[in-house]
Design a protein around this motif. Structure first.
Motif, short mmCIF file in Angstrom:
data_model
loop_
_atom_site.label_atom_id
_atom_site.label_comp_id
_atom_site.label_asym_id
_atom_site.label_seq_id
_atom_site.Cartn_x
_atom_site.Cartn_y
_atom_site.Cartn_z
N GLU A 70 0.80 -1.22 0.00
CA GLU A 70 0.00 0.00 0.00
C GLU A 70 0.83 1.27 0.00
O GLU A 70 0.35 2.33 -0.40
CB GLU A 70 -0.92 0.01 1.23
CG GLU A 70 -1.97 -1.10 1.23
CD GLU A 70 -2.77 -1.11 2.51
OE1 GLU A 70 -3.99 -0.83 2.44
OE2 GLU A 70 -2.18 -1.40 3.57
N ASN A 121 -3.50 -4.73 -8.00
CA ASN A 121 -4.35 -4.45 -6.85
C ASN A 121 -5.17 -5.64 -6.38
O ASN A 121 -6.13 -5.49 -5.62
CB ASN A 121 -5.29 -3.27 -7.17
CG ASN A 121 -6.20 -3.57 -8.36
OD1 ASN A 121 -6.08 -4.61 -8.99
ND2 ASN A 121 -7.10 -2.65 -8.66
N VAL A 141 -3.77 -6.13 -1.59
CA VAL A 141 -3.36 -4.77 -1.26
C VAL A 141 -2.94 -4.58 0.20
O VAL A 141 -2.17 -3.66 0.51
CB VAL A 141 -4.48 -3.74 -1.58
CG1 VAL A 141 -4.71 -3.68 -3.08
CG2 VAL A 141 -5.77 -4.09 -0.86
#
Length: 293
Positions: free
Chosen positions: A237, A260, A263
């Motif tokens: 992240e 993604n 994440v």
């Protein structure tokens, strides 16, 4: 003066002969290695059959759980190489084709490594013991600026890359001492560590349009009727510059962006490498998208 020149000439001849002999001994030792590294395993192998072969850097090596493919009846092996670039991934695929491997699918991790066409010295040197015994390897290295030194000066490559293919590695190869590189069908699982680097900055990273070695891999797959699947894999992240993946998608629309899919930082051992738990989530997604029966 004449005697001195004769003496020096003899020394030079002796040194050259010793270098040739050592070159031959070291090279012979790497021909015995089948259980140490992925390069030796492929070079010293005969034809293999796979449903899926995985190529790329550590972000392939640590992210694709090959056993999960096998559990679904899909014969797979992870040939990702930690520290490797597309230069080495392309050469690995060329060697497989030379060895008559049959592959239905090649999954290539293609994201951060698209920013470079340079070899990774530490990984590329794994191929060098075989440079005199493979036209494929010779031609792949031929454009490198130090090719003549590596190819024509006996024993030079073993001295220059002593930390990778020097005496220690030659000895361990000679006795075929096993490493863990081929365990878990080539997949290397990572665990969460309190000292893992959970920050990364890729603002200045840009994919090279039509990266030479990416295009080579794509062309090889097309020429050999291999289904080519290029993917981007997750990062944590806290990465600065995540628009890099948008740049990749713009330059290479065929590359599937799964950055993604995972994440949360709890699934990462470091910012660019998932833990075993995160890799299993990611691999499950890849299986569901591309190999659902």
């Amino acid at each position: 003066m004449k005697q001195f020149l004769i003496y020096i000439s003899k020394i030079i001849v002796v040194v050259i002969l010793i270098a040739i002999a050592l070159d031959g001994l070291f090279t012979a030792s790497f021909f015995r290695a089948k259980n140490r590294g992925k390069v030796e395993a492929v070079f010293n192998s005969t034809a293999q059959k796979y449903d899926v072969v995985i190529l790329g850097s550590s972000r392939a090596n640590n992210h694709f759980v090959a056993q999960m493919f096998e559990d679904k009846g899909i014969k797979a092996f992870n040939y990702g190489m930690s520290g490797g670039h597309l230069f080495e991934a392309s050469l690995m695929l060329k060697l497989m084709i030379e060895r008559k491997y049959e592959m239905k699918n090649v999954i290539l991790e293609a994201d951060l490594n698209l920013a470079s066409e340079e070899p990774s010295d530490g990984i590329a040197s794994d191929f060098l013991p075989f440079i005199h015994n493979s036209t494929i390897i010779k031609e792949h290295f031929k454009t490198r600026k130090n090719f003549d030194d590596i190819y024509y000066i006996p024993f030079y490559r073993y001295v220059k890359y002593e930390n990778v293919i020097g005496f220690r590695e030659a000895f361990l190869s000679a006795i075929n001492k096993r490493t863990n590189a081929l365990d878990n069908l080539g997949y290397y699982p990572l665990q969460k560590h309190k000292n893992g680097n959970m920050k990364n900055n890729i603002v200045n990273l840009n994919p090279i349009p039509r990266n030479k070695y990416y295009e080579e891999i794509k062309s090889i797959c097309k020429a050999n009727n291999i289904n080519f699947i290029a993917v981007m894999t997750p990062m944590c992240e806290n990465v600065v510059g995540m628009n890099y993946f948008e740049k990749v998608k713009k330059a290479y629309p065929e590359i599937h962006n799964y950055e993604n899919v995972v994440v949360e930082d709890k699934y990462f051992a470091s910012c660019g490498h998932m833990t075993d738990a995160g890799s299993k989530l990611f691999t499950a997604k890849i299986l569901n998208v591309f190999f659902r029966k």
